[in-house]
Structure formats: structure tokens, C-alpha cells
Design a protein around this motif. Structure first.
Motif, PDB file in Angstrom:
ATOM      1  N   VAL A 139      17.354  39.640  37.913  1.00  0.00           N
ATOM      2  CA  VAL A 139      16.342  39.585  36.853  1.00  0.00           C
ATOM      3  C   VAL A 139      14.940  39.584  37.451  1.00  0.00           C
ATOM      4  N   LEU A 328      15.323  34.146  30.403  1.00  0.00           N
ATOM      5  CA  LEU A 328      16.728  34.557  30.358  1.00  0.00           C
ATOM      6  C   LEU A 328      17.655  33.427  30.772  1.00  0.00           C
ATOM      7  N   ARG A 329      17.201  32.580  31.676  1.00  0.00           N
ATOM      8  CA  ARG A 329      18.017  31.422  32.056  1.00  0.00           C
ATOM      9  C   ARG A 329      18.157  30.464  30.882  1.00  0.00           C
ATOM     10  N   PHE A 333      21.211  36.617  27.761  1.00  0.00           N
ATOM     11  CA  PHE A 333      20.871  38.002  27.423  1.00  0.00           C
ATOM     12  C   PHE A 333      20.999  38.297  25.934  1.00  0.00           C
ATOM     13  N   ALA A 336      18.103  36.724  23.905  1.00  0.00           N
ATOM     14  CA  ALA A 336      16.838  37.317  24.337  1.00  0.00           C
ATOM     15  C   ALA A 336      16.686  38.732  23.802  1.00  0.00           C
ATOM     16  N   THR A 380      14.926  42.884  30.585  1.00  0.00           N
ATOM     17  CA  THR A 380      16.229  42.379  30.142  1.00  0.00           C
ATOM     18  C   THR A 380      17.257  43.500  30.090  1.00  0.00           C
ATOM     19  N   SER A 467      21.794  36.071  34.531  1.00  0.00           N
ATOM     20  CA  SER A 467      20.768  35.314  33.821  1.00  0.00           C
ATOM     21  C   SER A 467      20.588  33.909  34.374  1.00  0.00           C
TER      22      SER A 467
END
Length: 478
Positions: A139, A328-329, A333, A336, A380, A467
Motif C-alpha cells: 500500500v 486502509l489499516r 479494502f 475504503a 487502493t 491492508s
């Protein structure tokens, strides 16, 4: 079947590798955008008219479309490091030829060489990155790599306007030479020479079918944006592209080692990025095109003024390189992609509310948000695409993803232009007005939301390793 990838140990860690690759891609993206604003001056210098000189833009797009399918095969065959350096060198040499050309057709030939070199840089550079970083770092790496695609169309107009106004148009191309030389040196020192141990023979029939299909699509959609050809001719070209695409699918189904591996679309995360992301990428192609028209034709700003104003979108894109991994963490995904697709569409549709009297601080704020959300969406999409792709299929995945992105951006520009033409004709305006142009923003934004069909189908813990979120114990990995 190809063996596993053979890779030299990486010579550097952290952001250096994606920044080097991203810089080369920025050179490519920037050059594609600065030429448009310089066309009138270039046409006068080359003793032709700007409409005819558009063939210099088309020549680049066609060459890029033709050579995209073969790019990663060449990288697997001869080593990605070698091909990437040759591509940068080819781009620099062709830039020199563009800068010293004296006739239209010399420029067209040089631009075709540029397009061929550019087609090698994007998928090969991404392939190097995919095979050189851990999935947990993907990412962050992709956030650096995404910046050129977002910044190039925004920086291009003001830079091109400045060069044309205060220097010679030839410097638009000549500035690529020192950048290219630096890129070759850094690539030699830093980039690992990833390659496959064994490579299938080149699928010539598939290459020809794919090249014709892509070139017809790209040229057809690009022509919609310039009214260069009558609509029946454009329709015939798009029909030819569809036919060759259908013939390629039949060919691929019965040909081991076909040049474009469509079976990658069976991988859900890759399919989500490629097909669902195609709709999101309509905005990437359409937004710079529409903003340039709205601010210049609609509001009467100069090209340089409009470019300086839209430059604020680039600042939003830069912020994403820091924020994307944490977002994203936190969200994963699926959430997001869904949430950000709605935000991108809302902000993009909101550009239709701009007026000539709108305070600049409101314009700047909206463009800053738009740049942030668009860059986050593409970071993403690019990251989730390769989460579940096996290492031995990365080259095919990079090539297919690059082709989808090329077609999506051309389609975005073509659709935006078609909306403007339709509104202009319906209202009987001899030239596009701000209202005609503004209507394209919500229409393209609405079309981009079709990607939600694919985003909502992702599991909540899809690509958790990438992610940084913990995967569900029940998640089955293919």
C-alpha cells in the motif's frame, strides 16, 4: 508454464524504489499533458494548423496501446531492469528528436517512439515494484507510485503554459533528457533485475488482435474528445475494437501462454480492481479535461491561470502517500473502496456548482479534496489488484491492469466530450458554455458508481495481509 521469478537482491529499501519508478512514470505522464497546451505555438512553428497537429497526440496514444500487451513479456524475457532502463533511454532519445524536429511528420515519428517507450515504462516499472516489496508494504509503495498519474494531468497545463510563454515549446521535450539520464543511473544502482526463469514463446496472433483492439478503442474514444472524425467513422473503429477483442477472447481460451491472461479476472481482488476500478478511473481521465474547459472556456481564465488553480489537486494527492496506509489499516479494502467511491463521485459532481464568481478559496478547497479522494481511490485499487495474484503471474497482471487503465482514461475523456457536444447541440450554443461543460461532471460521477457492484462483493477482510488488518480465521485463501 513459466517458472518462478528470478530476482537480484534489492539494493535499497523504503520509498526509494517506488519513487525512482514513479519519477520515470511522472516524466511519461507529464509529457503527455504539457503538449496539449503548446499545440497552437507548435503548429505555428511547424507551419501547420493545431487540428492537424493533434495527430502528434494520437500517434503517442496509438503506439502506447499497440505495445502495452507485449511489454511485460519483454521484461520477463530480457529482465525488467534492462527493459526499464532501455525504455527510459528510448523516452529521452525520442524527446530529443521531438525537440529538434523540423516538420510535422518528424514529430509524429518521434512521438510514436515516445509512445512505445512509455508503454514499456508503466507496466514494467509496476512489475519491478510488485516483485520487490512485501505485501505488507504494498500500500505504501503504491501510494508513491500513484502520485504521478494524479499529478501529471494537473501540473502539465501550468508548466506547459509557462514554458510556451517564457521559453521555446521545444523545452517541453528537452527537459526530459536530464531527467532520463538521472533515471537511468538510479535504476542501475537501485532497481533489481526481476525476470522469469523460463518464458513462453511470444503469442504473435494474440498480440496482433490485442494491439488492433486496443488501438481502435483508444483512438476512437480519444477522437470523441476532439471532434476529429465523423461519428460513423468513430463508431466503425469502436466496432472493430469490439470485434478484435471478441476474437482475442476466443483465441485466449484455447491458447496456452496467450499474451494477455484473461483468467486473472477469476481472482476476485484483481477483478474488483480491473473491472470495478474501470468505472472509478473514468473520473481520472475526465476531470482534468473538464476542469481545463470549464475554467478556460467557461470562466475565461488563461491556460496558465487555470493550471495554477487546479494544481491544488496535486497537493491532495501528495497527502495520500502519508495517509493511505493508515486509512486502509483502519477500514480495510472493502469499506475504503465503497466509501471513497461515494466521496469521489460526490466531490466530482459538486464541481458542476462552480461559477465564475465562486470565491477561489472554495475552488481550491474542493479541488484539494478531490485530489485527495481520487488519489486514495487509485492507490487502493492498485494495491488490492495484486493481493492474491501468484508471483509467477504478476507480469500478466501488470500488463492487463495497464491496458484497462489506458482504455478507462480514454473512455472518460470521450464520454465527457460526448456529453458536452450533446448539451451544446441541445441548447443551440455555437461554442461550449460553462453550463454545457458543467453537466458532464455529475454524469461521469454517476457512471463511476457502477464500480460499487464489484466493491460491495469483496469480503470484509479481503487482502488483509496487504491492508494490515487481521484476516478472519474463516477466510479461505486461494
Amino acid at each position: 508454464m513459466p517458472g518462478g521469478p528470478a530476482t537480484d537482491p534489492p539494493a535499497a529499501t523504503g520509498p526509494l524504489l517506488p519513487i525512482i519508478i514513479g519519477t520515470a512514470l511522472f516524466m511519461n505522464t507529464l509529457d503527455s499533458n504539457v503538449i496539449a497546451i503548446a499545440l497552437p505555438t507548435m503548429a505555428k512553428s511547424l507551419r501547420t494548423d493545431p487540428v492537424t497537429l493533434n495527430v502528434a497526440i494520437t500517434a503517442y496514444l496509438l503506439a502506447a496501446a499497440v505495445f502495452l500487451p507485449v511489454s511485460t513479456w519483454v521484461a520477463d524475457r530480457f529482465g525488467a531492469k534492462n527493459v526499464f532502463r532501455i525504455a527510459i533511454a528510448g523516452f529521452a532519445i525520442s524527446s530529443l528528436l521531438c525537440g529538434i524536429c523540423g516538420t510535422l511528420w518528424q514529430l509524429v515519428g518521434a512521438r510514436m517512439l515516445q509512445g512505445m517507450s512509455g508503454a514499456m515504462m508503466l507496466p514494467v516499472g509496476r512489475l519491478v515494484l510488485l516483485r520487490s516489496v512485501r505485501k505488507s508494504e504494498l500500500v505504501q509503495a503504491m501510494s508513491y507510485l500513484t502520485i504521478p498519474a494524479v499529478i501529471g494531468p494537473i501540473v502539465g497545463p501550468p508548466l506547459g503554459g509557462f514554458i510556451v510563454t517564457h521559453a521555446s515549446w521545444r523545452w517541453i521535450f528537452l527537459i526530459n533528457i536530464p531527467i532520463g539520464l538521472i533515471g537511468i543511473v538510479l535504476a542501475t544502482l537501485v532497481i533489481p533485475n526481476v525476470r522469469e526463469e523460463t518464458v513462453d514463446r511470444l503469442d504473435w496472433r494474440g498480440f496482433l488482435l490485442a494491439a488492433i483492439s486496443l488501438s481502435m478503442f483508444v483512438y476512437g474514444f480519444e477522437s470523441l474528445g476532439h471532434n476529429r472524425l465523423p461519428m460513423p467513422a468513430i463508431g466503425a473503429m469502436l466496432a472493430c475494437g469490439l470485434l478484435c477483442g471478441w476474437l482475442y477472447m476466443r483465441h485466449e481460451a484455447r491458447t496456452p501462454g496467450a499474451i494477455i491472461d484473461l483468467s486473472l479476472l477469476r481472482i476476485q481482488t484483481f477483478r474488483t480492481s480491473a473491472i470495478g476500478g474501470l468505472f472509478s478511473r473514468l473520473i481520472l481521465g475526465a476531470t482534468p479535461f473538464l476542469l481545463a474547459l470549464l475554467l478556460q472556456l467557461g470562466f475565461g481564465l488563461s491556460a496558465f491561470q487555470a493550471g495554477m488553480l487546479t494544481f491544488t489537486s496535486a497537493l491532495g494527492a501528495l497527502i495520500v502517500k502519508i495517509a493511505a496506509p493508515a486509512i486502509l489499516r483502519l477500514l480495510g479494502f472493502r469499506i475504503a473502496l465503497i466509501g471513497n467511491a461515494l466521496l469521489v463521485a460526490a466531490v466530482s459532481a459538486g464541481y458542476a456548482l462552480f461559477q465564475g464568481s465562486t470565491p477561489h478559496w472554495i475552488l481550491v478547497s474542493a479541488l484539494l479534496l478531490g485530489g485527495f479522494f481520487r488519489s486514495l481511490q487509485f492507490t487502493t485499487l492498485n494495491s488490492v489488484a495484486y493481493a492474491d495474484v501468484p508471483a509467477r503471474r504478476m507480469s500478466h497482471a501488470s500488463s492487463l491492469s495497464s491496458m484497462v487503465q489506458q482504455v478507462a482514461q480514454s473512455l472518460g475523456i470521450g464520454l465527457a466530450a460526448a456529453v458536452i457536444d450533446g448539451m451544446q447541440g441541445w441548447r443551440g450554443h455555437p461554442t461550449p458554455t460553462a453550463d454545457d461543460i458543467a453537466m458532464a461532471f455529475p454524469i461521469i460521477a454517476a457512471l463511476s458508481l457502477f464500480g460499487l457492484i464489484y466493491f460491495v462483493r469483496l469480503p470484509h477482510d479481503a487482502a488483509a495481509e496487504v491492508s494490515g488488518r487481521r484476516a478472519s480465521p474463516s477466510r479461505l485463501r486461494s
